[in-house]
Motif scaffolding. Structure first.
Motif, PDB file in Angstrom:
ATOM      1  N   THR A   8      10.622 -43.034  60.124  1.00 36.61           N
ATOM      2  CA  THR A   8      11.772 -42.511  60.855  1.00 36.61           C
ATOM      3  C   THR A   8      13.120 -42.976  60.300  1.00 36.61           C
ATOM      4  O   THR A   8      13.960 -42.145  59.966  1.00 36.61           O
ATOM      5  CB  THR A   8      11.660 -42.856  62.354  1.00 36.61           C
ATOM      6  N   TYR A  30       5.625 -37.017  59.168  1.00 32.51           N
ATOM      7  CA  TYR A  30       5.787 -37.252  60.599  1.00 32.51           C
ATOM      8  C   TYR A  30       7.004 -38.143  60.810  1.00 32.51           C
ATOM      9  O   TYR A  30       7.171 -39.158  60.117  1.00 32.51           O
ATOM     10  CB  TYR A  30       4.557 -37.951  61.179  1.00 32.51           C
ATOM     11  N   SER A  31       7.844 -37.785  61.773  1.00 35.52           N
ATOM     12  CA  SER A  31       9.022 -38.577  62.093  1.00 35.52           C
ATOM     13  C   SER A  31       9.328 -38.438  63.581  1.00 35.52           C
ATOM     14  O   SER A  31       8.856 -37.503  64.241  1.00 35.52           O
ATOM     15  CB  SER A  31      10.219 -38.112  61.254  1.00 35.52           C
ATOM     16  N   GLN A  32      10.099 -39.379  64.101  1.00 38.70           N
ATOM     17  CA  GLN A  32      10.507 -39.280  65.503  1.00 38.70           C
ATOM     18  C   GLN A  32      11.353 -38.009  65.702  1.00 38.70           C
ATOM     19  O   GLN A  32      12.073 -37.581  64.794  1.00 38.70           O
ATOM     20  CB  GLN A  32      11.333 -40.500  65.894  1.00 38.70           C
ATOM     21  N   ARG A  35      17.321 -36.903  67.935  1.00 36.93           N
ATOM     22  CA  ARG A  35      17.874 -37.538  69.123  1.00 36.93           C
ATOM     23  C   ARG A  35      19.373 -37.238  69.231  1.00 36.93           C
ATOM     24  O   ARG A  35      20.046 -37.008  68.215  1.00 36.93           O
ATOM     25  CB  ARG A  35      17.693 -39.052  69.054  1.00 36.93           C
ATOM     26  N   SER A  46      16.205 -37.490  62.183  1.00 39.71           N
ATOM     27  CA  SER A  46      16.097 -38.840  61.629  1.00 39.71           C
ATOM     28  C   SER A  46      16.370 -38.820  60.129  1.00 39.71           C
ATOM     29  O   SER A  46      16.256 -37.778  59.467  1.00 39.71           O
ATOM     30  CB  SER A  46      14.705 -39.402  61.875  1.00 39.71           C
ATOM     31  N   HIS A  61       7.244 -33.653  64.383  1.00 39.42           N
ATOM     32  CA  HIS A  61       7.832 -34.745  65.173  1.00 39.42           C
ATOM     33  C   HIS A  61       7.375 -34.680  66.624  1.00 39.42           C
ATOM     34  O   HIS A  61       8.159 -34.348  67.525  1.00 39.42           O
ATOM     35  CB  HIS A  61       9.357 -34.769  65.072  1.00 39.42           C
ATOM     36  N   GLU A  63       6.508 -35.820  70.346  1.00 41.89           N
ATOM     37  CA  GLU A  63       7.128 -36.799  71.237  1.00 41.89           C
ATOM     38  C   GLU A  63       6.210 -37.991  71.482  1.00 41.89           C
ATOM     39  O   GLU A  63       6.668 -39.112  71.691  1.00 41.89           O
ATOM     40  CB  GLU A  63       7.472 -36.146  72.576  1.00 41.89           C
ATOM     41  N   LYS A  64       4.901 -37.746  71.474  1.00 38.02           N
ATOM     42  CA  LYS A  64       3.948 -38.822  71.718  1.00 38.02           C
ATOM     43  C   LYS A  64       2.667 -38.534  70.962  1.00 38.02           C
ATOM     44  O   LYS A  64       2.383 -37.385  70.580  1.00 38.02           O
ATOM     45  CB  LYS A  64       3.654 -38.955  73.216  1.00 38.02           C
ATOM     46  N   TYR A  88       7.552 -46.031  61.574  1.00 39.36           N
ATOM     47  CA  TYR A  88       7.452 -44.720  62.220  1.00 39.36           C
ATOM     48  C   TYR A  88       7.935 -44.768  63.661  1.00 39.36           C
ATOM     49  O   TYR A  88       8.701 -43.918  64.111  1.00 39.36           O
ATOM     50  CB  TYR A  88       6.009 -44.225  62.134  1.00 39.36           C
ATOM     51  N   GLY A  89       7.476 -45.747  64.426  1.00 41.46           N
ATOM     52  CA  GLY A  89       7.980 -45.896  65.787  1.00 41.46           C
ATOM     53  C   GLY A  89       7.032 -45.491  66.885  1.00 41.46           C
ATOM     54  O   GLY A  89       7.336 -45.679  68.064  1.00 41.46           O
ATOM     55  N   LEU A  90       5.891 -44.904  66.549  1.00 39.47           N
ATOM     56  CA  LEU A  90       4.861 -44.581  67.531  1.00 39.47           C
ATOM     57  C   LEU A  90       3.553 -45.253  67.125  1.00 39.47           C
ATOM     58  O   LEU A  90       3.246 -45.355  65.932  1.00 39.47           O
ATOM     59  CB  LEU A  90       4.639 -43.069  67.636  1.00 39.47           C
TER      60      LEU A  90
END
Length: 315
Positions: A8, A30-32, A35, A46, A61, A63-64, A88-90
């Motif tokens: 991300t 894959y990225s967030q 926002r 991102s 991307h 959300e979950k 990545y953040g998830l």
């Protein structure tokens, strides 16, 4: 190889570029999700999504990922040899960790097992470590617990900041990601000794306590600039952000911590003193100390405070 890339922030962009330049087929990024950002709060993609789109790569991307069976199926359908993950953040569920032929490999910005977790770059400087580095790790369900495939160190010096270390490790991460796919080293379990955790940072972590030593405060400023940033309070409660300082650990004084000692913005600490070189008032940009003082003099004897309650307490 046929790869999925997952990342991300800016930190992950050099790895994406390096893998693409090495000739790997990146079948999805894959990225967030985008926002709200800026004054207008318009949606902003991102850094990784922007980089991927510039390379003409498809971006997903979600959300979950938790309980997202549709996304699990889409991920598996890509039939990737490996997924490369960088900030990545998830959290990836086990079904996704198992989907690529060679599994998922993480680019982690520390010398594991030291500084597992969310803020390894800042934590290494804040703790006074003499080195940091990048570890390429085979991902498993635990928090940064997987076996190590490749790691490389860089020194942390008295001049190292979170920004400079971030940039060095970001570039190194890309290089090591390419190497690990070419060399396919055998995994090595992380040692049980030496495990530390890097917590999520908040704005409060940047509050400067002048009763600490000049050395400790210098580490905090270098570790937490630009995020979450370090700050102190004036007597009227105005927040001053501190962007850079010079530690004077051997400076002797009899003043209370937080007192301005001279016209160069040298501030008394619990031990030694700190000379502020970059500051920022609310609504203004960060500026050099001499420019700041032209707009707001701070005479010798002025106090800076750790908390509002300390600022309002009788001397």
């Amino acid at each position: 190889m046929r790869l999925i890339f997952m990342g991300t922030p800016d930190f992950a962009v050099p790895a994406l570029h390096a893998l693409h330049a090495a000739g790997h087929e990146i079948v999805a990024v894959y990225s967030q999700p985008p926002r709200p950002a800026g004054r207008g709060k318009a949606l902003r993609a991102s850094p990784v999504q922007q980089a991927a789109e510039a390379l003409g790569l498809p971006v997903r991307h979600p959300e979950k990922l938790r309980k997202n069976e549709e996304e699990w199926a889409a991920f598996a359908a890509l039939e990737a040899d490996a997924a490369i993950v960088a900030a990545y953040g998830l959290i990836l569920p086990q079904v996704m960790l198992d989907a690529p032929r060679l599994g998922c490999l993480n680019i982690h910005a520390s010398l594991l097992p030291r500084w597992r977790g969310a803020s390894p770059i800042q934590s290494s400087i804040l703790a006074g470590d003499t080195e940091s580095g990048v570890t390429i790790m085979q991902m498993e369900a635990g928090l940064d617990t997987g076996p190590m495939l490749l790691r490389e160190a860089v020194p942390i010096t008295a001049k190292t900041t979170a920004t400079s270390l971030h940039d060095a490790l970001s570039a190194m991460g890309g290089q090591l990601a390419v190497r690990v796919l070419a060399e396919r080293p055998a995994p090595t379990p992380q040692p049980e000794n030496g495990v530390t955790y890097a917590p999520m940072l908040t704005r409060e972590d940047g509050r400067l306590d002048w009763s600490q030593s000049a050395t400790a405060l210098d580490l905090r400023i270098r570790a937490l600039t630009p995020w979450p940033g370090t700050f102190t309070l004036q007597a009227d409660g105005t927040v001053l952000k501190i962007g850079a300082a010079i530690p004077l650990p051997d400076h002797t004084h009899n003043a209370s911590p937080g007192t301005v000692l001279d016209e160069n913005l040298t501030i008394a600490c619990g031990t030694g003193a700190l000379r502020l070189t970059r500051l920022q008032k609310p609504g203004r940009g960060m500026m050099e100390a001499d420019a700041f003082l032209r707009g707001q003099p701070m005479p010798v004897g002025t106090r800076l405070y750790h908390t509002a309650s300390a600022a309002s307490a009788p001397e």
